[in-house]
Design a protein around this motif. Structure first.
Motif, PDB file in Angstrom:
ATOM      1  N   ARG A  12       0.532  -5.252 -11.884  1.00 40.39           N
ATOM      2  CA  ARG A  12      -0.381  -5.266 -10.738  1.00 40.39           C
ATOM      3  C   ARG A  12      -0.289  -3.956  -9.968  1.00 40.39           C
ATOM      4  O   ARG A  12      -1.285  -3.454  -9.441  1.00 40.39           O
ATOM      5  N   VAL A  13       0.910  -3.380  -9.900  1.00 36.61           N
ATOM      6  CA  VAL A  13       1.052  -2.085  -9.229  1.00 36.61           C
ATOM      7  C   VAL A  13       0.226  -1.023  -9.941  1.00 36.61           C
ATOM      8  O   VAL A  13      -0.454  -0.194  -9.317  1.00 36.61           O
ATOM      9  N   GLN A  14       0.261  -1.028 -11.295  1.00 42.90           N
ATOM     10  CA  GLN A  14      -0.531  -0.049 -12.050  1.00 42.90           C
ATOM     11  C   GLN A  14      -2.018  -0.274 -11.838  1.00 42.90           C
ATOM     12  O   GLN A  14      -2.799   0.688 -11.705  1.00 42.90           O
ATOM     13  N   ILE A  20      -7.150   2.501  -6.657  1.00 43.19           N
ATOM     14  CA  ILE A  20      -7.150   3.478  -5.567  1.00 43.19           C
ATOM     15  C   ILE A  20      -7.538   4.848  -6.104  1.00 43.19           C
ATOM     16  O   ILE A  20      -8.290   5.604  -5.471  1.00 43.19           O
ATOM     17  N   GLY A  21      -7.040   5.208  -7.305  1.00 38.73           N
ATOM     18  CA  GLY A  21      -7.358   6.512  -7.861  1.00 38.73           C
ATOM     19  C   GLY A  21      -8.813   6.661  -8.263  1.00 38.73           C
ATOM     20  O   GLY A  21      -9.365   7.764  -8.200  1.00 38.73           O
ATOM     21  N   THR A  47      -6.437  -4.168  -3.597  1.00 34.11           N
ATOM     22  CA  THR A  47      -6.601  -2.772  -3.171  1.00 34.11           C
ATOM     23  C   THR A  47      -6.310  -2.615  -1.686  1.00 34.11           C
ATOM     24  O   THR A  47      -5.615  -1.666  -1.264  1.00 34.11           O
ATOM     25  N   GLU A  48      -6.829  -3.539  -0.852  1.00 33.45           N
ATOM     26  CA  GLU A  48      -6.572  -3.465   0.587  1.00 33.45           C
ATOM     27  C   GLU A  48      -5.080  -3.624   0.890  1.00 33.45           C
ATOM     28  O   GLU A  48      -4.518  -2.935   1.747  1.00 33.45           O
ATOM     29  N   ARG A  49      -4.454  -4.545   0.173  1.00 36.64           N
ATOM     30  CA  ARG A  49      -3.021  -4.753   0.384  1.00 36.64           C
ATOM     31  C   ARG A  49      -2.228  -3.512  -0.018  1.00 36.64           C
ATOM     32  O   ARG A  49      -1.265  -3.125   0.650  1.00 36.64           O
ATOM     33  N   GLY A  50      -2.627  -2.856  -1.105  1.00 36.63           N
ATOM     34  CA  GLY A  50      -1.951  -1.644  -1.522  1.00 36.63           C
ATOM     35  C   GLY A  50      -2.134  -0.506  -0.545  1.00 36.63           C
ATOM     36  O   GLY A  50      -1.188   0.263  -0.283  1.00 36.63           O
ATOM     37  N   LEU A  51      -3.333  -0.376   0.007  1.00 33.29           N
ATOM     38  CA  LEU A  51      -3.569   0.676   0.995  1.00 33.29           C
ATOM     39  C   LEU A  51      -2.731   0.448   2.257  1.00 33.29           C
ATOM     40  O   LEU A  51      -2.190   1.410   2.838  1.00 33.29           O
ATOM     41  N   ARG A  52      -2.626  -0.810   2.692  1.00 28.48           N
ATOM     42  CA  ARG A  52      -1.802  -1.097   3.871  1.00 28.48           C
ATOM     43  C   ARG A  52      -0.331  -0.782   3.605  1.00 28.48           C
ATOM     44  O   ARG A  52       0.375  -0.264   4.462  1.00 28.48           O
ATOM     45  N   ALA A  53       0.132  -1.105   2.382  1.00 25.85           N
ATOM     46  CA  ALA A  53       1.521  -0.818   2.050  1.00 25.85           C
ATOM     47  C   ALA A  53       1.790   0.682   2.033  1.00 25.85           C
ATOM     48  O   ALA A  53       2.842   1.154   2.496  1.00 25.85           O
ATOM     49  N   ALA A  55       0.120   2.963   3.740  1.00 24.09           N
ATOM     50  CA  ALA A  55       0.072   3.453   5.115  1.00 24.09           C
ATOM     51  C   ALA A  55       1.367   3.132   5.850  1.00 24.09           C
ATOM     52  O   ALA A  55       1.899   3.950   6.624  1.00 24.09           O
ATOM     53  N   GLN A  56       1.891   1.933   5.628  1.00 25.09           N
ATOM     54  CA  GLN A  56       3.134   1.558   6.289  1.00 25.09           C
ATOM     55  C   GLN A  56       4.313   2.378   5.775  1.00 25.09           C
ATOM     56  O   GLN A  56       5.220   2.725   6.528  1.00 25.09           O
ATOM     57  N   ALA A  57       4.298   2.698   4.479  1.00 23.71           N
ATOM     58  CA  ALA A  57       5.414   3.450   3.905  1.00 23.71           C
ATOM     59  C   ALA A  57       5.463   4.877   4.414  1.00 23.71           C
ATOM     60  O   ALA A  57       6.555   5.452   4.572  1.00 23.71           O
ATOM     61  N   PHE A  58       4.313   5.482   4.677  1.00 20.89           N
ATOM     62  CA  PHE A  58       4.285   6.887   5.074  1.00 20.89           C
ATOM     63  C   PHE A  58       4.107   7.085   6.570  1.00 20.89           C
ATOM     64  O   PHE A  58       4.075   8.219   7.042  1.00 20.89           O
ATOM     65  N   THR A  59       3.964   5.984   7.344  1.00 18.75           N
ATOM     66  CA  THR A  59       3.861   6.111   8.798  1.00 18.75           C
ATOM     67  C   THR A  59       5.263   6.195   9.386  1.00 18.75           C
ATOM     68  O   THR A  59       6.096   5.320   9.121  1.00 18.75           O
ATOM     69  N   PRO A  60       5.562   7.216  10.155  1.00 14.14           N
ATOM     70  CA  PRO A  60       6.922   7.334  10.729  1.00 14.14           C
ATOM     71  C   PRO A  60       7.192   6.187  11.697  1.00 14.14           C
ATOM     72  O   PRO A  60       6.291   5.733  12.412  1.00 14.14           O
TER      73      PRO A  60
END
Length: 505
Positions: A12-14, A20-21, A47-53, A55-60
């Motif tokens: 599912r990650v792939q 997204i790509g 896709t929406e769940r992946g985008l949120r993840a 954003a959360q991973a790269f937001t300080p």
């Protein structure tokens, strides 16, 4: 029936990475849906769940708020002045300052203040002989209480412990600890609890130990209230007795489990109950008069011996009243008689301490002059609320002797009101926190000792200042080592703490 797909999380990650790509590429979502046999809506959700993840991973992470002096003052002020819980403090800061403060920050600030308060409570007490009041207050259960040693005249709290068991050993340890810190006393006053009496006999066997007058009078008022309620209940039953009598006169059976249909007998019961209540009212009034600082009679001021004789006669009348009272009131009156008999030896300790001063000043002022001074003292609320006002109305040659006796009357120790005032501060915090830790108890002690009275006879002074420490700071937070409000940025405490607490509730 919902079709369950068998795609593993790694696959599912792939898939989500490909979606997204290739975002915006025509036909990619449809071809992926057919290839994996997954609906298009599911792919959009992934896709929406992946985008949120991402954003959360790269937001300080948000920077932890720095507890500035202004914020520390606000937190501690809301805690003590607003009787707030930690979540209540958080709600007040959010509502009134628009500031988000984590519970961890609030707990850290409060714990630091508690450590400072505990250190201050361990400092030596000025070595002056004082009159102290001993009292205890229970929390939300009867397994532990909060013990307090208060200054009778200034209201300062010299020692506080809790929650601890209420026994003689605990009270003894509290008094010994106060002595180690330099506290010295010339007399104590308490409600006569067995644990406190045992501790006083152990620590200060030769000292003067007074019985609190207010608690004795309060016990009388409770019995008086029960008798008055009994009288009102009997009076309200008059109409029912009249109806029962009418039914009996008509040849019908009375109703109820214990019907009363004799109007004359009921009237006699009411009159008897009224007489017993009136007799107790008179005896309680006499008790109140005899326990006053100054008691005047036709022959002059009553000394402790005359007061003791009058109180002994009063107890004899109370015993006769309990024997002649209705059965429903006898138990209360006998318990009151037992309570007063046990309290009598220590009730007049304050009067015995006044006998020497009054006898000496009678030689100077004369019996008539001392009686006139006592009459003016009893009416000081009208003639002048202060000793200086009374002295100004006296002849100049009377004033030195009158000042001595007036000061003795004014400093007479009869009640533990200072400890009760302190308990009025503890009760709201006990209602909020359920249990007060030693640190929070010490924090409240520091607040109380440095709190300046805004009105009344002690306006503009704190308990420590009234006890002789004239240089004590008037800001309890400054006393704990925090910078003053002007140095902390001038931030004022929240103006609507109660409103914010109501919102949080």
């Amino acid at each position: 029936m919902v079709h369950a797909h068998t795609i593993t999380p790694a696959a599912r990650v792939q898939v989500v990475g490909g979606l997204i790509g290739h975002a915006g590429e025509y036909g990619y979502v449809s071809s992926t849906s057919r290839r994996l046999e997954v609906s298009r809506q599911t792919l959009y959700t992934w896709t929406e769940r992946g985008l949120r993840a991402l954003a959360q991973a790269f937001t300080p992470p948000p920077a932890a708020p720095v507890a500035t002096p202004a914020l520390e003052r606000a937190i501690l002020t809301i805690l003590v002045e607003g009787h707030a819980s930690y979540r209540g403090i958080q709600a007040c800061l959010r509502a009134d300052r628009g500031q988000e403060v984590s519970l961890g920050t609030i707990v850290t600030v409060v714990q630091d203040a508690q450590h400072r308060a505990l250190r201050q409570m361990a400092t030596p007490v000025p070595a002056l002989r004082r009159d102290i009041a001993l009292d205890e207050i229970y929390g939300n259960d009867r397994h532990g209480a909060y013990l307090s040693v208060a200054d009778v005249h200034s209201g300062a709290i010299w020692a506080a412990a809790g929650p601890v068991p209420v026994d003689g050993e605990t009270w003894t340890l509290v008094l010994w600890d106060a002595q180690e810190r330099g506290l010295r006393w010339q007399r104590t006053v308490s409600d006569g609890g067995q644990a406190m009496q045992q501790a006083c006999a152990t620590v200060d066997p030769q000292g003067l130990h007074h019985r609190d007058v207010w608690h004795v009078l309060h016990a009388c008022s409770k019995v008086q209230g029960r008798l008055d309620r009994r009288v009102r209940t009997l009076q309200e039953q008059r109409a029912t007795v009249a109806r029962q009598a009418a039914r009996v006169a008509a040849g019908q059976r009375p109703r109820g489990r214990r019907p009363c249909s004799d109007v004359a007998a009921h009237r006699a019961h009411v009159a008897h109950a009224q007489q017993v209540a009136a007799n107790l009212t008179y005896l309680c009034g006499e008790l109140h008069r005899l326990l006053d600082v100054v008691v005047l009679s036709r022959d002059g001021i009553l000394d402790s011996t005359a007061r003791h004789a009058e109180l002994t006669a009063l107890l004899a009348l109370l015993a006769e009243l309990s024997d002649a009272a209705p059965a429903a009131a006898q138990a209360d009156l006998r318990r009151l008689h037992t309570h007063l008999t046990a309290a009598l030896p220590a009730l007049l300790t304050f009067a015995a301490a006044l006998d020497g001063v009054q006898q000496q000043m009678e030689r100077v002022l004369g019996a008539a002059g001392l009686r006139l001074l006592a009459w003016a003292w009893q009416r000081r609320a009208i003639l002048g609320p202060t000793v200086d006002d009374l002295l100004a109305a006296l002849p100049p040659d009377w004033r030195p002797a009158a000042r001595v006796v007036l000061h003795a009357w004014e400093s007479a120790v009869r009640a533990s009101s200072a400890a009760e005032t302190w308990h009025s501060i503890l009760r709201p915090h006990l209602a909020v926190h359920r249990t007060l830790s030693p640190g929070l108890l010490a924090l409240l002690v520091v607040y109380h000792n440095h709190h300046v009275a805004p009105r009344g006879v002690h306006a503009g002074q704190s308990p420590l200042q009234r006890s002789g420490l004239t240089d004590a700071p008037t800001d309890w937070l400054v006393a704990l080592g925090y910078p003053p409000a002007s140095a902390s940025g001038g931030a004022a405490p929240p103006t609507r703490p109660i409103l914010a607490l109501e919102r949080a509730a």
